[in-house]
Design a protein around this motif. Structure first.
Motif, PDB file in Angstrom:
ATOM      1  N   ARG A   1       0.826  -1.138   0.059  1.00  0.00           N
ATOM      2  CA  ARG A   1      -0.001  -0.072   0.049  1.00  0.00           C
ATOM      3  C   ARG A   1       1.062   1.111  -0.195  1.00  0.00           C
ATOM      4  O   ARG A   1       1.940   1.343   0.466  1.00  0.00           O
ATOM      5  N   ARG A   2       0.317   2.200  -0.477  1.00  0.00           N
ATOM      6  CA  ARG A   2       0.915   3.439  -0.311  1.00  0.00           C
ATOM      7  C   ARG A   2       0.691   4.081   0.929  1.00  0.00           C
ATOM      8  O   ARG A   2       0.016   3.469   1.814  1.00  0.00           O
ATOM      9  N   TRP A   3       1.700   5.024   1.425  1.00  0.00           N
ATOM     10  CA  TRP A   3       1.469   5.565   2.932  1.00  0.00           C
ATOM     11  C   TRP A   3       0.291   5.961   3.212  1.00  0.00           C
ATOM     12  O   TRP A   3      -0.334   6.620   2.240  1.00  0.00           O
TER      13      TRP A   3
END
Length: 87
Positions: free
Chosen positions: A69-71
Motif C-alpha cells: 500500500r501507499r503510505w
C-alpha cells in the motif's frame, strides 16, 4: 445499466478531469474499506468494495498485501497538542 456494463465503462479511458475525479473517489472508497477492515475485519471490507464495483485485483491487493500500500496516516492514534504522535 447492469454491473457488467458499469465495469466495462469504468475500464474505458475517460477525459483527464473526470479520470482524476473517479480516481479520488476510488481512493476514498479504499480508505473507507481499510478502516472497515481494522474495525470489522477483511470480509466486511471486501463486501464494501464489491458493492462499489472496485476491481477485484485492487481489492485483493489493498486488503491482503498491506506492505504494497501507499503510505497512509494511522487511524485512531493519539496525537499530542503540537500535532505529533503521542506515545
Amino acid at each position: 445499466m447492469s454491473k457488467l456494463e458499469r465495469i466495462r465503462n469504468a475500464m474505458e479511458p475517460e477525459p483527464h478531469a473526470s479520470s482524476n475525479r473517479s480516481n479520488r473517489l476510488v481512493a476514498e472508497q479504499v480508505e473507507v474499506a481499510l478502516v472497515l477492515q481494522e474495525m470489522l475485519g477483511t470480509s466486511a471490507a471486501a463486501k464494501y468494495l464489491y458493492a462499489r464495483l472496485i476491481p477485484l485485483n485492487l481489492a485483493m491487493r489493498v486488503l491482503t498485501r498491506p506492505w504494497q500500500r501507499r503510505w497512509r496516516p494511522t487511524v485512531n492514534c493519539p496525537v499530542a497538542a503540537d500535532g505529533r504522535l503521542a506515545g
